[in-house]
Scaffold this active site. Structure first.
Site, PDB file in Angstrom:
ATOM      1  N   ARG A 147      51.429  13.342 -39.109  1.00 56.78           N
ATOM      2  CA  ARG A 147      51.854  14.379 -38.177  1.00 56.78           C
ATOM      3  C   ARG A 147      53.073  14.470 -37.819  1.00 56.78           C
ATOM      4  O   ARG A 147      53.698  13.404 -37.671  1.00 56.78           O
ATOM      5  CB  ARG A 147      50.875  14.044 -36.777  1.00 56.78           C
ATOM      6  CG  ARG A 147      51.041  15.181 -35.682  1.00 56.78           C
ATOM      7  CD  ARG A 147      50.212  14.871 -34.424  1.00 56.78           C
ATOM      8  NE  ARG A 147      51.275  14.054 -33.354  1.00 56.78           N
ATOM      9  CZ  ARG A 147      51.373  13.777 -32.398  1.00 56.78           C
ATOM     10  NH1 ARG A 147      49.984  14.565 -31.711  1.00 56.78           N
ATOM     11  NH2 ARG A 147      52.251  13.412 -31.582  1.00 56.78           N
ATOM     12  N   TYR A 159      56.993  17.226 -25.889  1.00 60.42           N
ATOM     13  CA  TYR A 159      55.890  16.490 -26.206  1.00 60.42           C
ATOM     14  C   TYR A 159      55.944  15.761 -27.571  1.00 60.42           C
ATOM     15  O   TYR A 159      56.508  16.615 -28.565  1.00 60.42           O
ATOM     16  CB  TYR A 159      54.760  17.406 -26.051  1.00 60.42           C
ATOM     17  CG  TYR A 159      53.479  16.828 -26.839  1.00 60.42           C
ATOM     18  CD1 TYR A 159      52.786  15.725 -26.289  1.00 60.42           C
ATOM     19  CD2 TYR A 159      53.283  16.951 -28.180  1.00 60.42           C
ATOM     20  CE1 TYR A 159      51.884  14.970 -26.767  1.00 60.42           C
ATOM     21  CE2 TYR A 159      52.210  16.184 -28.947  1.00 60.42           C
ATOM     22  CZ  TYR A 159      51.771  15.198 -28.139  1.00 60.42           C
ATOM     23  OH  TYR A 159      50.478  14.495 -28.797  1.00 60.42           O
ATOM     24  N   ASP A 209      51.081  19.151 -34.024  1.00 65.40           N
ATOM     25  CA  ASP A 209      50.346  19.424 -32.776  1.00 65.40           C
ATOM     26  C   ASP A 209      51.041  20.473 -31.936  1.00 65.40           C
ATOM     27  O   ASP A 209      52.274  19.936 -31.375  1.00 65.40           O
ATOM     28  CB  ASP A 209      49.997  18.098 -32.173  1.00 65.40           C
ATOM     29  CG  ASP A 209      49.293  17.891 -30.682  1.00 65.40           C
ATOM     30  OD1 ASP A 209      48.516  19.168 -30.490  1.00 65.40           O
ATOM     31  OD2 ASP A 209      48.794  16.770 -30.296  1.00 65.40           O
ATOM     32  N   HIS A 211      50.034  21.164 -28.767  1.00 63.02           N
ATOM     33  CA  HIS A 211      49.492  20.799 -27.449  1.00 63.02           C
ATOM     34  C   HIS A 211      49.249  21.759 -26.589  1.00 63.02           C
ATOM     35  O   HIS A 211      50.149  21.887 -25.581  1.00 63.02           O
ATOM     36  CB  HIS A 211      50.609  19.942 -27.193  1.00 63.02           C
ATOM     37  CG  HIS A 211      50.114  18.476 -26.430  1.00 63.02           C
ATOM     38  ND1 HIS A 211      49.952  18.265 -25.151  1.00 63.02           N
ATOM     39  CD2 HIS A 211      49.585  17.391 -26.875  1.00 63.02           C
ATOM     40  CE1 HIS A 211      49.336  17.328 -24.785  1.00 63.02           C
ATOM     41  NE2 HIS A 211      48.917  16.555 -25.807  1.00 63.02           N
ATOM     42  N   GLU A 235      47.092  21.969 -34.841  1.00 65.42           N
ATOM     43  CA  GLU A 235      46.403  21.217 -33.442  1.00 65.42           C
ATOM     44  C   GLU A 235      46.502  21.882 -32.270  1.00 65.42           C
ATOM     45  O   GLU A 235      47.678  22.008 -31.981  1.00 65.42           O
ATOM     46  CB  GLU A 235      46.517  19.815 -33.387  1.00 65.42           C
ATOM     47  CG  GLU A 235      45.690  19.160 -32.268  1.00 65.42           C
ATOM     48  CD  GLU A 235      46.083  17.644 -32.530  1.00 65.42           C
ATOM     49  OE1 GLU A 235      46.487  17.153 -33.688  1.00 65.42           O
ATOM     50  OE2 GLU A 235      46.256  17.096 -31.569  1.00 65.42           O
ATOM     51  N   GLU A 261      40.472  17.490 -28.721  1.00 64.73           N
ATOM     52  CA  GLU A 261      40.754  16.144 -27.951  1.00 64.73           C
ATOM     53  C   GLU A 261      40.293  16.150 -26.521  1.00 64.73           C
ATOM     54  O   GLU A 261      39.976  15.165 -26.090  1.00 64.73           O
ATOM     55  CB  GLU A 261      41.925  15.893 -28.157  1.00 64.73           C
ATOM     56  CG  GLU A 261      43.034  16.503 -27.443  1.00 64.73           C
ATOM     57  CD  GLU A 261      44.497  15.949 -27.931  1.00 64.73           C
ATOM     58  OE1 GLU A 261      44.672  15.501 -28.989  1.00 64.73           O
ATOM     59  OE2 GLU A 261      45.482  15.710 -26.924  1.00 64.73           O
ATOM     60  N   ARG A 282      38.171  17.486 -33.114  1.00 65.79           N
ATOM     61  CA  ARG A 282      38.689  16.285 -32.694  1.00 65.79           C
ATOM     62  C   ARG A 282      38.203  15.768 -31.558  1.00 65.79           C
ATOM     63  O   ARG A 282      38.778  14.957 -31.066  1.00 65.79           O
ATOM     64  CB  ARG A 282      40.225  16.703 -32.653  1.00 65.79           C
ATOM     65  CG  ARG A 282      40.957  17.310 -33.765  1.00 65.79           C
ATOM     66  CD  ARG A 282      42.308  17.404 -33.594  1.00 65.79           C
ATOM     67  NE  ARG A 282      42.919  16.053 -33.761  1.00 65.79           N
ATOM     68  CZ  ARG A 282      43.466  15.594 -32.494  1.00 65.79           C
ATOM     69  NH1 ARG A 282      43.472  16.095 -31.260  1.00 65.79           N
ATOM     70  NH2 ARG A 282      43.863  14.219 -32.408  1.00 65.79           N
ATOM     71  N   GLU A 338      42.794  10.002 -36.613  1.00 65.72           N
ATOM     72  CA  GLU A 338      44.103   9.795 -35.874  1.00 65.72           C
ATOM     73  C   GLU A 338      44.159   8.243 -35.455  1.00 65.72           C
ATOM     74  O   GLU A 338      43.522   7.679 -35.085  1.00 65.72           O
ATOM     75  CB  GLU A 338      44.386  10.486 -34.732  1.00 65.72           C
ATOM     76  CG  GLU A 338      45.893  10.393 -33.761  1.00 65.72           C
ATOM     77  CD  GLU A 338      45.944  11.188 -32.608  1.00 65.72           C
ATOM     78  OE1 GLU A 338      45.184  11.626 -31.927  1.00 65.72           O
ATOM     79  OE2 GLU A 338      47.123  11.675 -32.372  1.00 65.72           O
ATOM     80  N   TRP A 401      50.765  21.388 -20.474  1.00 66.86           N
ATOM     81  CA  TRP A 401      51.559  20.224 -21.075  1.00 66.86           C
ATOM     82  C   TRP A 401      50.820  20.034 -22.307  1.00 66.86           C
ATOM     83  O   TRP A 401      49.647  19.991 -22.632  1.00 66.86           O
ATOM     84  CB  TRP A 401      51.574  18.990 -20.132  1.00 66.86           C
ATOM     85  CG  TRP A 401      52.072  17.824 -21.021  1.00 66.86           C
ATOM     86  CD1 TRP A 401      53.127  17.832 -21.332  1.00 66.86           C
ATOM     87  CD2 TRP A 401      51.223  16.693 -21.646  1.00 66.86           C
ATOM     88  NE1 TRP A 401      53.583  16.615 -21.853  1.00 66.86           N
ATOM     89  CE2 TRP A 401      52.452  15.937 -22.299  1.00 66.86           C
ATOM     90  CE3 TRP A 401      50.195  16.323 -21.453  1.00 66.86           C
ATOM     91  CZ2 TRP A 401      52.262  14.969 -22.958  1.00 66.86           C
ATOM     92  CZ3 TRP A 401      49.926  15.072 -22.531  1.00 66.86           C
ATOM     93  CH2 TRP A 401      50.600  14.349 -23.130  1.00 66.86           C
TER      94      TRP A 401
HETATM   95  C1  GCO Z   1      47.250  13.648 -29.723  1.00 65.02           C
HETATM   96  C2  GCO Z   1      47.347  14.042 -28.200  1.00 65.02           C
HETATM   97  C3  GCO Z   1      48.034  12.830 -27.430  1.00 65.02           C
HETATM   98  C4  GCO Z   1      47.567  13.319 -26.026  1.00 65.02           C
HETATM   99  C5  GCO Z   1      47.169  12.067 -25.025  1.00 65.02           C
HETATM  100  C6  GCO Z   1      46.573  12.279 -23.951  1.00 65.02           C
HETATM  101  O1  GCO Z   1      46.921  14.610 -30.475  1.00 65.02           O
HETATM  102  O2  GCO Z   1      47.313  12.269 -30.136  1.00 65.02           O
HETATM  103  O3  GCO Z   1      47.668  15.487 -28.136  1.00 65.02           O
HETATM  104  O4  GCO Z   1      49.248  12.534 -27.730  1.00 65.02           O
HETATM  105  O5  GCO Z   1      48.544  13.704 -25.510  1.00 65.02           O
HETATM  106  O6  GCO Z   1      46.349  11.208 -26.008  1.00 65.02           O
HETATM  107  O7  GCO Z   1      46.191  10.949 -23.267  1.00 65.02           O
HETATM  108 MG    MG Z   2      46.646  16.294 -29.729  1.00 66.54          MG
END
Ligand code: GCO
Ligand code: MG
Length: 401
Positions: A147, A159, A209, A211, A235, A261, A282, A338, A401
């Protein structure tokens, strides 16, 4: 055999983890991860106050019935706190079933479908040359999927940029603030991937990602601009509660999408899967109701050629990772897992038998999940309040976020 005790253990070997340990009348124990990043004590209280009393005296062999009891019996269904608590019980009961049978859990799930579980790690950097060096580090350690996150000029504290190998976005105390500018981000990221492809060639699997930060049309533009670099996935391009938005993204780009996630039940996934709006789901053991429910999600996904890509950041404990690997090994539609290694303190608190070799993780071969918690060591790392960051646009507006 009966369940005679269930202990909720909260420990902070560098970051907080919540673990459920179930003890049976013959002394057999099982462990389940119950960590919800930044909201740890909500799950600990849910378990202690509402779940543990209902477990005492139950037959640990009845995994499905216990799952249904906790899900239907709560009346208030779903949500990350409830589903994380159910996941912890479910995971611990699979661990116990494996130990009683004398088999690793993947054997109970149908046996191996592959020789190992391919993983991806997180490369990142402030400048493009730092990013290239970080990717090179993963390649030299044997990873075949990486990633890639990059700092964007004009966006401080973005991030995904890590200063060490164990990336950890939560900080102790109250939430810190990071910032975001979509125009700066969209202008910068394609050039980063161009540099990575130029350096590492066409076959290294690359992921990114977003996010949850874009609108559907912005995500469509990013997906299109990344097409020449053939990502394995983009992602969380948009906040996933607005699932209609994925139809729009799909009309515009062939960059594969990975989402899930923050999902905690099959009902969060069903539209995206059945309309083929995503390519990878995911969801993970700890936040989506344990091995029992995650298997149900992956089976639905298999019908639509959607593959698994479970979340595996460092806030998911080695107990979750162990459970994930057994399921990853067994399902027909595994995609990627991951994996970011935990700190040495975390590894010591959670002795585990899974191992990394040549870009793959391999679960332990011992009966059960092959992971435990060292409770006396855990007690030397007391809970510390911690939170994930919040995010604002450069003019101060609250953003995702
Ligand atoms: C990822 C995630 C993490 C999350 C975190 C939140 O893809 O690994 O986006 O970085 O932000 O696990 O608790
Ligand atoms: Mg993520």
């Amino acid at each position: 055999m009966k369940i005679v005790e269930a202990r909720v253990i909260v420990t902070c070997p560098g970051r907080n983890f919540v673990t459920l340990k179930i003890v049976c009348s013959d002394g057999t124990t099982g462990v389940g991860d119950a960590t919800l990043n930044g909201r740890e004590l909500a799950v600990a209280a849910y378990l202690t106050e509402h779940v543990v009393p209902a477990l005492i005296g139950r037959d640990p062999a009845r995994i499905e019935d216990t799952w249904q009891y906790l899900y239907r019996g709560a009346y208030w269904r779903r949500g990350p706190v409830t589903m994380t608590a159910i996941a912890a019980v479910d995971t611990a009961l699979w661990d116990i079933k494996g130990k009683v049978a004398g088999l690793p859990v993947y054997q109970l799930l149908g046996g191996r479908s592959r020789s190992g579980v391919q993983v991806y790690g997180h490369a990142s950097g402030s400048s493009t040359s730092d990013v290239l060096a970080s990717v090179a580090g993963f390649v030299s350690r044997g990873y075949r999927a990486v990633r890639v996150q990059a700092e964007v000029p004009g966006i401080p504290d973005i991030y995904g940029i890590s200063s060490g190998p164990a990336y950890e976005p939560a900080t102790f105390g109250v939430a810190t603030e990071s910032s975001w500018s979509t125009p700066d981000y969209l202008a910068h990221i394609p050039a980063v991937f161009e540099a990575v492809r130029d350096e590492f060639g066409p076959t290294l699997q690359l992921l990114h990602d977003v996010h949850h930060r874009l609108t559907p049309i912005e995500a469509a533009r990013l997906g299109k601009s990344l097409e020449p670099y053939a990502l394995t996935w983009m992602e969380d391009p948009v906040p996933a509660e607005l699932q209609d938005g994925f139809r729009l993204i799909r009309q515009h780009t062939t960059t594969p999408l990975a989402v899930g996630e923050v999902f905690n039940s099959i009902f969060d996934c069903s539209t995206l899967i059945s309309e083929r709006l995503i390519d990878y789901i995911r969801t993970t053991v700890v936040h989506a109701g344990g091995i029992t429910h995650l298997r149900r999600i992956f089976d639905l996904a298999a019908l639509y050629q959607v593959r698994s890509g479970s979340h595996g950041a460092t806030d998911l404990s080695p107990v979750c990772m162990s459970a994930a690997l057994h399921l990853d090994l067994a399902i027909p539609n595994f995609g990627l897992q991951e994996y970011m290694p935990h700190t040495a303190e975390t590894d010591a608190v959670f002795p585990h038998g899974y191992r990394f070799a040549d870009g793959y993780l391999h679960p332990a071969e011992e009966p059960g999940l092959g992971v435990d918690i060292d409770e006396s060591l855990a007690a030397t790392f007391p809970y510390r309040p911690a939170a994930l960051p919040v995010n604002r646009l450069t003019d101060g507006t609250m953003h995702d976020w």
